[in-house]
Design a protein around this motif. Structure first.
Motif, PDB file in Angstrom:
ATOM      1  N   ARG A   2       0.868  -1.168   0.000  1.00 19.71           N
ATOM      2  CA  ARG A   2       0.000   0.000   0.000  1.00 19.71           C
ATOM      3  C   ARG A   2       0.908   1.222   0.000  1.00 19.71           C
ATOM      4  O   ARG A   2       1.832   1.310   0.810  1.00 19.71           O
ATOM      5  N   VAL A   3       0.647   2.139  -0.919  1.00 19.63           N
ATOM      6  CA  VAL A   3       1.542   3.291  -1.056  1.00 19.63           C
ATOM      7  C   VAL A   3       1.115   4.409  -0.110  1.00 19.63           C
ATOM      8  O   VAL A   3      -0.029   4.837  -0.114  1.00 19.63           O
ATOM      9  N   ALA A   4       2.053   4.862   0.719  1.00 21.50           N
ATOM     10  CA  ALA A   4       1.758   5.968   1.629  1.00 21.50           C
ATOM     11  C   ALA A   4       1.991   7.297   0.931  1.00 21.50           C
ATOM     12  O   ALA A   4       1.159   8.192   0.966  1.00 21.50           O
ATOM     13  N   VAL A   5       3.155   7.415   0.294  1.00 18.06           N
ATOM     14  CA  VAL A   5       3.494   8.657  -0.396  1.00 18.06           C
ATOM     15  C   VAL A   5       3.996   8.301  -1.784  1.00 18.06           C
ATOM     16  O   VAL A   5       4.836   7.411  -1.937  1.00 18.06           O
ATOM     17  N   SER A   6       3.455   8.991  -2.771  1.00 17.41           N
ATOM     18  CA  SER A   6       3.892   8.729  -4.134  1.00 17.41           C
ATOM     19  C   SER A   6       4.312  10.035  -4.814  1.00 17.41           C
ATOM     20  O   SER A   6       3.567  11.002  -4.835  1.00 17.41           O
ATOM     21  N   PHE A   7       5.541  10.042  -5.318  1.00 12.88           N
ATOM     22  CA  PHE A   7       6.020  11.154  -6.149  1.00 12.88           C
ATOM     23  C   PHE A   7       6.075  10.624  -7.581  1.00 12.88           C
ATOM     24  O   PHE A   7       6.669   9.575  -7.828  1.00 12.88           O
ATOM     25  N   ALA A   8       5.437  11.342  -8.506  1.00 14.78           N
ATOM     26  CA  ALA A   8       5.446  10.878  -9.900  1.00 14.78           C
ATOM     27  C   ALA A   8       5.937  11.996 -10.808  1.00 14.78           C
ATOM     28  O   ALA A   8       5.235  12.977 -11.034  1.00 14.78           O
ATOM     29  N   GLY A   9       7.166  11.861 -11.269  1.00 19.73           N
ATOM     30  CA  GLY A   9       7.747  12.829 -12.213  1.00 19.73           C
ATOM     31  C   GLY A   9       7.769  14.256 -11.699  1.00 19.73           C
ATOM     32  O   GLY A   9       7.459  15.197 -12.429  1.00 19.73           O
ATOM     33  N   VAL A  63      -0.627  11.582  -0.979  1.00 24.88           N
ATOM     34  CA  VAL A  63      -0.450  10.987   0.340  1.00 24.88           C
ATOM     35  C   VAL A  63      -1.633  10.054   0.564  1.00 24.88           C
ATOM     36  O   VAL A  63      -2.778  10.513   0.583  1.00 24.88           O
ATOM     37  N   LEU A  64      -1.355   8.775   0.698  1.00 20.74           N
ATOM     38  CA  LEU A  64      -2.396   7.747   0.825  1.00 20.74           C
ATOM     39  C   LEU A  64      -3.501   7.966  -0.225  1.00 20.74           C
ATOM     40  O   LEU A  64      -4.689   7.905   0.075  1.00 20.74           O
ATOM     41  N   GLY A  65      -3.066   8.281  -1.422  1.00 21.37           N
ATOM     42  CA  GLY A  65      -3.982   8.429  -2.544  1.00 21.37           C
ATOM     43  C   GLY A  65      -4.565   9.817  -2.733  1.00 21.37           C
ATOM     44  O   GLY A  65      -5.256  10.068  -3.708  1.00 21.37           O
ATOM     45  N   HIS A  66      -4.277  10.738  -1.795  1.00 22.88           N
ATOM     46  CA  HIS A  66      -4.859  12.084  -1.895  1.00 22.88           C
ATOM     47  C   HIS A  66      -3.839  13.078  -2.456  1.00 22.88           C
ATOM     48  O   HIS A  66      -2.755  13.238  -1.907  1.00 22.88           O
ATOM     49  N   ASP A  67      -4.239  13.730  -3.547  1.00 19.88           N
ATOM     50  CA  ASP A  67      -3.363  14.683  -4.216  1.00 19.88           C
ATOM     51  C   ASP A  67      -3.059  15.878  -3.305  1.00 19.88           C
ATOM     52  O   ASP A  67      -3.981  16.476  -2.742  1.00 19.88           O
ATOM     53  N   VAL A  68      -1.786  16.226  -3.169  1.00 15.59           N
ATOM     54  CA  VAL A  68      -1.429  17.277  -2.207  1.00 15.59           C
ATOM     55  C   VAL A  68      -1.862  18.671  -2.655  1.00 15.59           C
ATOM     56  O   VAL A  68      -1.839  19.614  -1.862  1.00 15.59           O
ATOM     57  N   GLU A  69      -2.259  18.823  -3.927  1.00 17.44           N
ATOM     58  CA  GLU A  69      -2.760  20.127  -4.366  1.00 17.44           C
ATOM     59  C   GLU A  69      -4.277  20.142  -4.475  1.00 17.44           C
ATOM     60  O   GLU A  69      -4.938  20.970  -3.872  1.00 17.44           O
ATOM     61  N   ARG A  70      -4.799  19.186  -5.260  1.00 20.06           N
ATOM     62  CA  ARG A  70      -6.250  19.193  -5.475  1.00 20.06           C
ATOM     63  C   ARG A  70      -7.014  18.843  -4.195  1.00 20.06           C
ATOM     64  O   ARG A  70      -8.077  19.380  -3.930  1.00 20.06           O
TER      65      ARG A  70
END
Lengths: 304, 254
Positions: A2-9, A63-70
């Motif tokens: 399960r991904v806690a934090v994901s950085f994509a490009g 963060v846990l699937g929630h976009d840090v901006e939107r």
């Protein structure tokens, strides 16, 4: 995982300077993750983008699937950030500071948890002291407490032990470790490589806005750092020419040889015997992260 | 105004607590300054002088009250923000899920309230010397609140814009102070030459003070509804500007 934090490009530029050059990285829930790199590598910029203090020019962070901006409201609720700078609000006491921080997250009756954090961070007797009157180490612990008031599942510590004395550091790590064992995801940036080595299960090494290496701590150590053999040669004798290419350092009458694999030890001893060089003392050093760090990052001298 | 749990209430309370903790400096000091103005100007200028049929000392009171409201509203939001920025503690309000609207309203409401508290203090200390009982208290309160909110919003912009204390001081000394001083605090603009009367009509602070004076005496230089319209429009414009700056994270989020 399960991904806690994901950085994509993730790309972040400051004018012509590229602080983050396309960072892609997934950190699993429950991991104790280390972010290492020399000053200016982009570690703090990456944390700032995650925390919403900086806005990436490209890419996406969740963060846990929630976009840090939107979806910043939810994302920020899930994050506890311990900032690098030793900052505090001079108007308030420790308890007031923590109550105010709780209220920012919509928590009005949080005193039980605040007391527990204060206890674990050894701050209980300072609860009613004004922030101005605390030592640097104590202010640092209040910063940790502030990051934890809303019980975030993901905790980010940006150089948390800079300027904290050894005893406090141990106490802090015991607490953070316990949080990790309770299921919190911990992301740590640090200059203290020993800390990263003992605490982190997985490590990303950054330099100039890029990730140079990303692996489990054990794999990194095995891949990039062999054992070191430290020899004290008999008086007046020098290292045979055959072994010179393996010499990593000379300190007084000691020489340090790099061993890619442990079974190379036999060969070294045979070469010494054949050359008639006596050994006064000998010890084997296990691989360490500093070694890995230096090899990958290619710094000439050790960072503190 | 702001949704439940948006952080408004928490930030608003914290801002109130902040100035209340140092009330000697944030409330008592400006009250004393205003009292000194009253004593000196009334001593020098009284001599049977009447404006709008009101003795000069009484005429002065609403101007001084409103000047205190406006200057302290500005000081509250701007000094809180610059201090938080310089010390780095601004991060504590940037990390939580506080919306830009909640951020705006909390700073503006706390600023307006500090203005009202100081204004009330000024009015109270002038009572032993000259008794001004507001003829239309609701008008007076409305103008004080709206004026304080306007200057509170200007303070938010200035506090975020300034990177050093001296930049903020320049903003205060070269913009806020002249605008409030040259807005009819100490005189009726009818006493000015026509050119300066016309110029005064372009100063929104003039309408704040004139409207407030209407609330106190029931007479003013311009119609109170006109003042209210100018004030409401000024606040709307300032609020839209500040909200859009905050939403973009101007100078707060890189």
């Amino acid at each position: 995982m399960r991904v806690a934090v994901s950085f994509a490009g993730v790309v972040k530029r400051f004018g012509a300077f590229i602080a983050l050059d396309g960072i892609s990285l997934d950190i699993g829930a429950g991991e104790f993750f280390g972010l290492l790199g020399p000053n200016g590598a982009g570690k703090t910029t990456l944390i700032s983008c995650l925390a919403g203090l900086a806005r990436p020019d490209e890419g996406r962070i969740t963060v846990l699937g929630h976009d840090v901006e939107r979806d910043y409201r939810t994302a920020r609720r899930l994050l506890g950030i311990v900032p690098q700078e030793l900052v505090f609000d001079p108007f308030f006491s420790v308890r007031e500071t923590l109550r105010i921080q709780s209220a920012y997250f919509g928590l009005r009756r949080n005193d039980d948890w605040i007391d527990e954090i204060l206890h674990h961070l050894d701050l209980s007797d300072k609860a009613d002291t004004n922030m101005r009157r605390l030592s640097g180490g104590m202010k640092r612990r209040v910063l940790v407490a502030q990051a934890l008031v809303h019980r975030p599942p993901v905790i980010v510590l940006d150089e948390p032990t800079a300027g904290v004395d050894v005893e406090l550091r141990q106490g802090l790590w015991r607490f953070i470790r316990r949080l990790n064992e309770d299921g919190h995801t911990i992301i740590l940036t640090t200059h203290y490589l020993e800390e990263a080595e003992t605490l982190c299960g997985r490590i990303a090494l950054m330099k100039r806005g890029r990730i140079l290496a990303l692996d489990s701590t054990a794999n990194l150590l095995a891949r990039f750092s062999g054992h070191a053999l430290v020899l004290k040669l008999a008086a007046g004798q020098s290292l045979p020419a055959l072994l010179q290419p393996y010499c990593r350092a000379v300190r007084g009458d000691e020489v340090e040889l790099a061993l890619e694999r442990l079974d190379a030890l036999e060969g070294v001893l045979a070469t010494l015997r054949q050359a008639g060089v006596g050994v006064a003392d000998l010890r084997l050093q296990p691989p360490d992260l500093e070694d890995v760090f230096m090899r990958i990052v290619g710094l000439p001298e050790a960072t503190p | 105004m702001s949704g439940h749990g948006s952080g408004f209430a928490a930030l608003f309370q914290k801002e109130l607590l902040r100035f209340w903790r140092v009330a000697f400096q944030t409330v008592a000091a400006p009250v004393l300054t205003a009292l000194l103005y009253l004593l000196i100007f009334s001593h020098v200028l009284e001599a049977d002088r009447r404006i709008h049929g009101v003795p000069y000392t009484a005429f002065l009171v609403p101007g001084l009250v409103m000047m205190a409201v406006l200057q302290n509203a500005f000081a509250n939001s701007s000094s809180s923000l610059i201090q938080a920025k310089v010390t780095g503690s601004i991060i504590f309000v940037l990390l939580p899920p506080i919306s830009h609207a909640a951020f705006f309203w909390a700073f503006v409401a706390a600023a307006a309230l500090r203005g009202l508290v100081v204004g009330l203090g000024v009015w109270l200390v002038t009572l032993p010397f000259v008794q001004v009982w507001p003829a239309q208290p609701l008008w007076a309160l409305l103008f004080a609140l709206l004026g304080g909110a306007c200057l509170g919003a200007v303070g938010v912009i200035a506090g975020i814009w300034a990177e050093k204390f001296d930049q903020l001081a320049a903003f205060q000394n070269f913009l806020v102070l002249p605008l409030t001083m040259l807005s009819g605090v100490f005189y009726s603009i009818h006493s000015l030459p026509p050119f300066w009367q016309a110029v005064s009509h372009y100063n929104p602070v003039f309408y704040m003070i004139d409207g407030f004076r209407h609330g106190c005496f029931g007479v003013s230089d311009v119609a109170p509804l006109q003042s209210l319209a100018v004030l409401a429009a000024s606040f709307a414009a300032l609020a839209l500007l500040t909200l859009s700056l905050l939403k973009r994270g101007w100078k707060l989020r890189t």
